[in-house]
Motif scaffolding. Structure first.
Motif, PDB file in Angstrom:
ATOM      1  N   TRP A 183       5.936  14.186  -5.046  1.00 39.67           N
ATOM      2  CA  TRP A 183       5.058  14.750  -4.018  1.00 39.67           C
ATOM      3  C   TRP A 183       4.044  13.699  -3.586  1.00 39.67           C
ATOM      4  CZ3 TRP A 183       3.181  20.233  -5.994  1.00 39.67           C
ATOM      5  CH2 TRP A 183       4.294  21.088  -6.117  1.00 39.67           C
ATOM      6  N   PHE A 184       3.500  13.880  -2.364  1.00 37.60           N
ATOM      7  CA  PHE A 184       2.438  13.007  -1.891  1.00 37.60           C
ATOM      8  C   PHE A 184       1.076  13.412  -2.447  1.00 37.60           C
ATOM      9  CE2 PHE A 184       4.803  12.021   2.347  1.00 37.60           C
ATOM     10  CZ  PHE A 184       5.518  11.015   1.720  1.00 37.60           C
ATOM     11  N   ASP A 185       0.936  14.662  -2.880  1.00 43.58           N
ATOM     12  CA  ASP A 185      -0.381  15.175  -3.280  1.00 43.58           C
ATOM     13  C   ASP A 185      -0.208  16.438  -4.112  1.00 43.58           C
ATOM     14  OD1 ASP A 185       0.373  17.118  -1.383  1.00 43.58           O
ATOM     15  OD2 ASP A 185      -0.768  16.141   0.208  1.00 43.58           O
ATOM     16  N   ASN A 186      -1.332  16.994  -4.569  1.00 51.72           N
ATOM     17  CA  ASN A 186      -1.285  18.223  -5.367  1.00 51.72           C
ATOM     18  C   ASN A 186      -0.832  19.426  -4.553  1.00 51.72           C
ATOM     19  OD1 ASN A 186      -2.403  16.511  -7.218  1.00 51.72           O
ATOM     20  ND2 ASN A 186      -4.287  17.666  -7.535  1.00 51.72           N
ATOM     21  N   LYS A 187      -1.019  19.345  -3.242  1.00 53.56           N
ATOM     22  CA  LYS A 187      -0.655  20.464  -2.364  1.00 53.56           C
ATOM     23  C   LYS A 187       0.846  20.676  -2.309  1.00 53.56           C
ATOM     24  CE  LYS A 187      -0.751  20.090   2.103  1.00 53.56           C
ATOM     25  NZ  LYS A 187      -1.247  19.812   3.473  1.00 53.56           N
ATOM     26  N   GLY A 188       1.608  19.627  -2.547  1.00 54.46           N
ATOM     27  CA  GLY A 188       3.066  19.751  -2.537  1.00 54.46           C
ATOM     28  C   GLY A 188       3.741  19.150  -1.329  1.00 54.46           C
ATOM     29  N   ASP A 189       3.086  18.208  -0.638  1.00 55.43           N
ATOM     30  CA  ASP A 189       3.726  17.545   0.497  1.00 55.43           C
ATOM     31  C   ASP A 189       4.843  16.644  -0.012  1.00 55.43           C
ATOM     32  OD1 ASP A 189       2.267  18.577   2.742  1.00 55.43           O
ATOM     33  OD2 ASP A 189       0.539  17.448   2.002  1.00 55.43           O
ATOM     34  N   VAL A 190       6.028  16.840   0.541  1.00 60.63           N
ATOM     35  CA  VAL A 190       7.242  16.209   0.015  1.00 60.63           C
ATOM     36  C   VAL A 190       7.760  15.135   0.967  1.00 60.63           C
ATOM     37  CG1 VAL A 190       7.892  18.261  -1.293  1.00 60.63           C
ATOM     38  CG2 VAL A 190       8.674  18.004   1.082  1.00 60.63           C
ATOM     39  N   HIS A 191       8.808  14.466   0.521  1.00 64.93           N
ATOM     40  CA  HIS A 191       9.469  13.452   1.347  1.00 64.93           C
ATOM     41  C   HIS A 191      10.943  13.426   0.984  1.00 64.93           C
ATOM     42  CE1 HIS A 191       9.899  10.505  -1.962  1.00 64.93           C
ATOM     43  NE2 HIS A 191       8.774  11.042  -2.402  1.00 64.93           N
ATOM     44  N   THR A 192      11.698  12.624   1.703  1.00 65.80           N
ATOM     45  CA  THR A 192      13.127  12.481   1.431  1.00 65.80           C
ATOM     46  C   THR A 192      13.412  11.032   1.030  1.00 65.80           C
ATOM     47  OG1 THR A 192      13.805  11.810   3.673  1.00 65.80           O
ATOM     48  CG2 THR A 192      13.553  14.181   3.254  1.00 65.80           C
ATOM     49  N   GLU A 193      14.663  10.751   0.755  1.00 66.40           N
ATOM     50  CA  GLU A 193      15.050   9.384   0.389  1.00 66.40           C
ATOM     51  C   GLU A 193      15.048   8.444   1.594  1.00 66.40           C
ATOM     52  OE1 GLU A 193      18.731   9.622  -1.733  1.00 66.40           O
ATOM     53  OE2 GLU A 193      17.805  10.524  -3.506  1.00 66.40           O
ATOM     54  N   LYS A 194      14.768   8.967   2.781  1.00 59.76           N
ATOM     55  CA  LYS A 194      14.642   8.131   3.975  1.00 59.76           C
ATOM     56  C   LYS A 194      13.247   7.511   4.100  1.00 59.76           C
ATOM     57  CE  LYS A 194      18.004  10.817   6.657  1.00 59.76           C
ATOM     58  NZ  LYS A 194      18.219  11.634   7.893  1.00 59.76           N
ATOM     59  N   LEU A 195      12.371   7.814   3.163  1.00 61.28           N
ATOM     60  CA  LEU A 195      10.990   7.341   3.234  1.00 61.28           C
ATOM     61  C   LEU A 195      10.909   5.812   3.278  1.00 61.28           C
ATOM     62  CD1 LEU A 195       7.903   7.737   3.015  1.00 61.28           C
ATOM     63  CD2 LEU A 195       8.174   7.776   0.522  1.00 61.28           C
ATOM     64  N   HIS A 196      10.147   5.317   4.215  1.00 56.84           N
ATOM     65  CA  HIS A 196       9.783   3.904   4.312  1.00 56.84           C
ATOM     66  C   HIS A 196       8.264   3.855   4.254  1.00 56.84           C
ATOM     67  CE1 HIS A 196       9.842  -0.078   6.837  1.00 56.84           C
ATOM     68  NE2 HIS A 196       9.327  -0.246   5.629  1.00 56.84           N
ATOM     69  N   LEU A 197       7.742   3.278   3.192  1.00 58.20           N
ATOM     70  CA  LEU A 197       6.302   3.274   2.958  1.00 58.20           C
ATOM     71  C   LEU A 197       5.744   1.864   3.139  1.00 58.20           C
ATOM     72  CD1 LEU A 197       3.699   4.689   1.889  1.00 58.20           C
ATOM     73  CD2 LEU A 197       4.442   4.021  -0.416  1.00 58.20           C
ATOM     74  N   THR A 198       4.681   1.755   3.930  1.00 58.88           N
ATOM     75  CA  THR A 198       3.983   0.483   4.107  1.00 58.88           C
ATOM     76  C   THR A 198       2.546   0.659   3.647  1.00 58.88           C
ATOM     77  OG1 THR A 198       5.355  -0.030   6.042  1.00 58.88           O
ATOM     78  CG2 THR A 198       3.363  -1.348   5.712  1.00 58.88           C
ATOM     79  N   GLU A 199       2.116  -0.199   2.729  1.00 62.42           N
ATOM     80  CA  GLU A 199       0.748  -0.149   2.203  1.00 62.42           C
ATOM     81  C   GLU A 199      -0.001  -1.407   2.627  1.00 62.42           C
ATOM     82  OE1 GLU A 199       1.226   0.719  -2.217  1.00 62.42           O
ATOM     83  OE2 GLU A 199       3.284   0.607  -1.456  1.00 62.42           O
ATOM     84  N   ARG A 200      -1.268  -1.245   2.966  1.00 64.30           N
ATOM     85  CA  ARG A 200      -2.113  -2.366   3.367  1.00 64.30           C
ATOM     86  C   ARG A 200      -3.393  -2.331   2.532  1.00 64.30           C
ATOM     87  NH1 ARG A 200      -0.318  -4.562   8.160  1.00 64.30           N
ATOM     88  NH2 ARG A 200      -2.354  -5.558   8.469  1.00 64.30           N
ATOM     89  N   TYR A 201      -3.606  -3.397   1.760  1.00 55.57           N
ATOM     90  CA  TYR A 201      -4.768  -3.501   0.869  1.00 55.57           C
ATOM     91  C   TYR A 201      -5.704  -4.582   1.399  1.00 55.57           C
ATOM     92  CZ  TYR A 201      -1.887  -0.807  -2.362  1.00 55.57           C
ATOM     93  OH  TYR A 201      -1.106   0.169  -2.928  1.00 55.57           O
ATOM     94  N   THR A 202      -6.926  -4.182   1.769  1.00 57.84           N
ATOM     95  CA  THR A 202      -7.900  -5.112   2.329  1.00 57.84           C
ATOM     96  C   THR A 202      -9.222  -4.945   1.593  1.00 57.84           C
ATOM     97  OG1 THR A 202      -6.867  -4.849   4.522  1.00 57.84           O
ATOM     98  CG2 THR A 202      -9.028  -5.929   4.426  1.00 57.84           C
ATOM     99  N   ARG A 203      -9.621  -5.983   0.867  1.00 57.40           N
ATOM    100  CA  ARG A 203     -10.908  -5.934   0.172  1.00 57.40           C
ATOM    101  C   ARG A 203     -11.994  -6.238   1.193  1.00 57.40           C
ATOM    102  NH1 ARG A 203     -11.967  -8.392  -5.878  1.00 57.40           N
ATOM    103  NH2 ARG A 203     -13.969  -7.338  -6.233  1.00 57.40           N
ATOM    104  N   THR A 204     -12.852  -5.249   1.445  1.00 63.08           N
ATOM    105  CA  THR A 204     -13.837  -5.379   2.509  1.00 63.08           C
ATOM    106  C   THR A 204     -15.145  -5.983   2.021  1.00 63.08           C
ATOM    107  OG1 THR A 204     -14.480  -3.071   2.133  1.00 63.08           O
ATOM    108  CG2 THR A 204     -12.858  -3.515   3.871  1.00 63.08           C
ATOM    109  N   ASP A 205     -15.444  -5.863   0.727  1.00 61.55           N
ATOM    110  CA  ASP A 205     -16.579  -6.546   0.123  1.00 61.55           C
ATOM    111  C   ASP A 205     -16.341  -6.582  -1.378  1.00 61.55           C
ATOM    112  OD1 ASP A 205     -17.280  -4.038  -0.875  1.00 61.55           O
ATOM    113  OD2 ASP A 205     -19.016  -3.783   0.437  1.00 61.55           O
TER     114      ASP A 205
END
Length: 271
Positions: A183-205
């Protein structure tokens, strides 16, 4: 969620779906949602100062961090007024989820973009980035320039196949090949195996890192969407503690009926 409090962190656990009845008011640290909606449970005072940098000029992302994605409802990270673009069948599935269906309640992995209420650490080498999670597990990101395997060679796994690159001061992580068991969260938002996830990490200070997740899953959502949040740097002497989910799991007695798992954080049981 599987509420397990390691003895070492018993007095300083960052979450905690515990009763707030007898607690003193928490300081007003940050706007709700900035650390993934954990503000009501977290005493965090982000340090200020310039972004630390490595000898090659890139920002140093290493350290122990807290927050980064809303654990209760990932929609908290959407722009104001936006809603998750569910496909009809996805909405039906989410609405039918029971708290006991949560993979977290069964001590199964919690890959991004699911927010974690415990600290995590980034370790970066010239060829890899490692994300070490106090809660359950770790994952590796390849920084050596390789590509994803062909789709027909990807066997779906909990964390998928992740490759990374730098775009200026931002570490970009691209992941495919995740299974559909999380799940994406405690609420139960789901996904499939087609998921393509992009994460962006930017240290701002010195004490804050902006994290953006772009979720593209045509099997569950009508269009891609992005959620943003902020992780806070923990004190320099903070370390990850041992976390054994199946030991001292206090959550099971409360997982009854169709109550959304997120309610355990909003309205924790009172003993």
């Amino acid at each position: 969620m599987a509420l397990v409090v390691p003895s070492e962190r018993a007095a300083t656990v960052m979450l905690v779906a515990v009763s707030a009845v007898a607690q003193e008011p928490l300081p007003d640290v940050r706007p709700v949602g900035d650390v993934g909606g954990l503000d009501g449970y977290v005493r965090a005072h982000p340090r200020t100062g310039p972004v630390p940098r490595l000898p090659d000029g890139r920002p140093d992302l290493t350290g122990v961090w807290l927050g980064g994605s809303p654990p209760v409802d990932i929609a908290m990270g959407l722009p104001k007024g936006d809603a998750l673009p569910y496909l009809p069948e996805t909405k039906k599935k989410v609405d039918a989820q029971a708290a006991s269906d949560d993979p977290q309640a069964h001590c199964l992995p919690l890959p991004p973009p699911r927010g974690l209420p415990y600290p995590w650490r980034i370790v970066i080498t010239p060829t890899h980035a490692f994300f070490l999670y106090e809660m359950y597990n770790y994952r590796q990101v390849f920084l050596d320039g390789r590509k994803h395997p062909p789709a027909d060679e990807l066997f779906p796994t909990w964390y998928g196949h992740s490759i990374g690159r730098w775009e200026g001061d931002t570490l970009v992580v691209d992941t495919v090949g995740m299974n559909d068991k999380t799940w994406f969260d405690n609420k139960g938002d789901v996904h499939t195996e087609k998921l393509h996830l992009t994460e962006r990490y930017t240290r701002t200070d010195l004490g804050q890192m902006q994290i953006e997740y772009t979720i593209d899953d045509p099997g569950a959502y009508s269009k891609p969407f992005a959620v943003k949040s902020t992780a806070l740097l923990m004190p320099a002497d903070e370390e990850l503690h041992e976390y054994i989910c199946n030991e001292n799991n206090q959550d099971v007695p409360y997982l009854q009926g169709r109550r959304p798992a997120g309610d355990l954080l909003r309205n924790p049981p009172v003993n």
